[in-house]
Write an enzyme that holds these catalytic residues in place. Structure first.
Site, PDB file in Angstrom:
ATOM      1  N   ALA A 213      41.664  40.288  32.834  1.00 33.12           N
ATOM      2  CA  ALA A 213      41.477  41.294  31.780  1.00 33.12           C
ATOM      3  C   ALA A 213      41.849  40.676  30.434  1.00 33.12           C
ATOM      4  O   ALA A 213      42.180  39.484  30.356  1.00 33.12           O
ATOM      5  CB  ALA A 213      42.347  42.512  32.082  1.00 33.12           C
ATOM      6  N   ASN A 214      41.782  41.454  29.380  1.00 32.49           N
ATOM      7  CA  ASN A 214      42.242  40.964  28.072  1.00 32.49           C
ATOM      8  C   ASN A 214      42.967  42.087  27.344  1.00 32.49           C
ATOM      9  O   ASN A 214      43.094  43.202  27.854  1.00 32.49           O
ATOM     10  CB  ASN A 214      41.077  40.394  27.250  1.00 32.49           C
ATOM     11  CG  ASN A 214      40.035  41.451  26.958  1.00 32.49           C
ATOM     12  OD1 ASN A 214      40.309  42.429  26.276  1.00 32.49           O
ATOM     13  ND2 ASN A 214      38.833  41.267  27.498  1.00 32.49           N
TER      14      ASN A 214
END
Ligand code: PMT
Length: 405
Positions: A213-214
């Site tokens: 994810a970010n």
């Protein structure tokens, strides 16, 4: 430029009737005032048993009216004057009694007189006990009001003042303010335009538990969607996983991975006027997601990655692409050079470059510091501002580009 310039100076009449939910109406008046809307409050006699005009005056900075004012100095034209200036009439909370008056054109107090004189959209938020709501007369009155073009929001289900549980609670102020923004925004500069906005980060599955994810919170994209709604646009918001509440009035498509975002954006972009990609899309995904949870006991795995499709490039290549394509770039070095390359490589009309080396810009925070690059080579460097202000500055440029095409 104010964050929601199209709302500033708009006039909303807030009719408050005799329900314990009156206390929530104060919040509605306050929130609309903070958006720059001029709120004229009218309390019925029963409402003044729960809350005073002074309470509303204190949050709106404007006079709040009650029935006695009908016979005061301003005399017989008061309700006409208030109604003529209105861009929206909100009745929240609306009791069964006031609903009956509104549905049947009964005009026997300042609020119901104003409602009969009103030609602006009417937003009604019913609030009453469950049995009163279910009464055939109330249901008939609601159906009648809807047939007359009123927008009924709620009531919600849950704890009622009687101590019972059921349908009858007034909807929450945030939802009602959202709908008020929506209706006040209609007729704005982006009226008739369909905008697709992407927001948030994508998640790429490693196994059923873990993802790549970010840090994107979705705040910048959601601010763009909300501001576009305020300006009158029809908005489709394609959103990665986020904790944010959806802007009221937007069509929201929830996605998780880049592949899902690609499919949703391609579908929404057909026939749209503009696409604004504020999402932080994962460039890579695990080549093969494990069907089972990877066990620690087997040691650290090596995860092979494969490239995700480029969504902006796919839209730029599609037949009948939106007239305006906007990309974002979060860069920690060589901001302008990297941004200019993305603008060209992705065949964009505008690119919003954010310098994420500063703590007060880019991911998660409420502010951003951006440079907007255009296809014609021009650049506008904006100072630190809220993400809503960035949205307003960007949409002003999108509007101009759409006008010029
Ligand atoms: O969500 P917030 O916490 O408010 O943070 C906002 C933000 C920092 C995420 C946002 O302002 C931002 O900068 N978004 C773009 C992030 C980024 O760095 O994108 P990129 O450089 O990887 O991609 C450039 C452009 O191509 C972007 O518009 C992106 O949406 C798009 N892209 C990227 C990869 C991909 N596979 N397909 C794409 O279309």
């Amino acid at each position: 430029m104010p964050t929601t310039s199209n709302l500033v100076g708009k006039r909303a009449v807030l009719g408050v009737t005799g329900s314990i939910a009156c206390y929530k109406a104060v919040d509605i008046a306050s929130k609309l005032t903070q958006l720059g809307v001029e709120v004229d409050v009218i309390l019925t006699r029963a409402a003044t048993q729960f809350v005073t005009p002074l309470t509303f005056q204190s949050v709106t900075g404007r006079r709040a009216y009650r029935d006695e004012d009908l016979w005061g100095d301003e005399g017989h034209v008061l309700h006409i004057g208030i109604a003529k200036a209105a861009n929206l009439l909100i009745v929240a909370p609306a009791t069964a009694n006031t609903l009956a008056k509104l549905a049947n054109g009964i005009a026997d107090n300042l609020l119901s007189l104003t409602a009969v004189a009103n030609t602006a959209p009417l937003l009604v938020a019913p609030a009453m006990d469950g049995g009163m709501y279910e009464h055939p007369a109330t249901q008939d009155n609601l159906a009648k009001l809807e047939a007359q073009g009123a927008h009924i929001v709620g009531p919600a289900s849950g704890h009622l003042a009687s101590g019972l549980k059921g349908v009858g609670r007034m909807e929450e102020p945030a939802l009602l303010v959202g709908w008020a923004r929506y209706w006040l925004g209609r007729g704005g500069p982006l009226q008739g335009r369909r905008l697709v906005v992407s927001a948030g980060g994508t998640q790429e599955a490693i196994d059923p538990v873990r993802v790549i994810a970010n840090r994107s919170s979705g705040k910048q994209g959601y601010a763009i969607a909300q501001t576009a709604l305020d300006l009158g646009a029809d908005v489709t918001l394609v959103s990665g996983p986020t904790a944010l509440a959806a802007p009221v009035g937007a069509e929201v498509v929830q996605v998780t991975s880049a592949d899902e975002m690609l499919a949703a954006v391609l579908a929404a972009a057909k026939g749209a006027d503009a696409l604004i990609m504020a999402a932080a899309v994962a460039d890579f995904k695990p080549a093969q997601a494990s069907g089972q949870k990877i066990k620690r006991a087997k040691g650290a795995p090596t995860i092979e990655l494969s490239a995700n499709p480029d969504i902006l490039q796919a839209v730029a290549a599609m037949k009948g692409r939106p007239a305006v394509l906007v990309g974002f770039a979060a860069e920690s070095q060589d901001l302008l050079a990297n941004a200019a390359k993305k603008l060209k490589d992705k065949d964009l009309d505008l690119l919003v470059a954010n310098d994420i080396s500063a703590k007060d810009a880019g991911f998660e925070v409420d502010t951003n510091r951006v440079v907007i690059l255009a296809r014609d080579g021009s650049q506008a460097e904006l100072p630190l501002m809220s993400k809503a202000e960035v949205a307003a500055a960007l949409l002003e440029r999108v509007d101009k580009l759409l006008e010029s095409k």
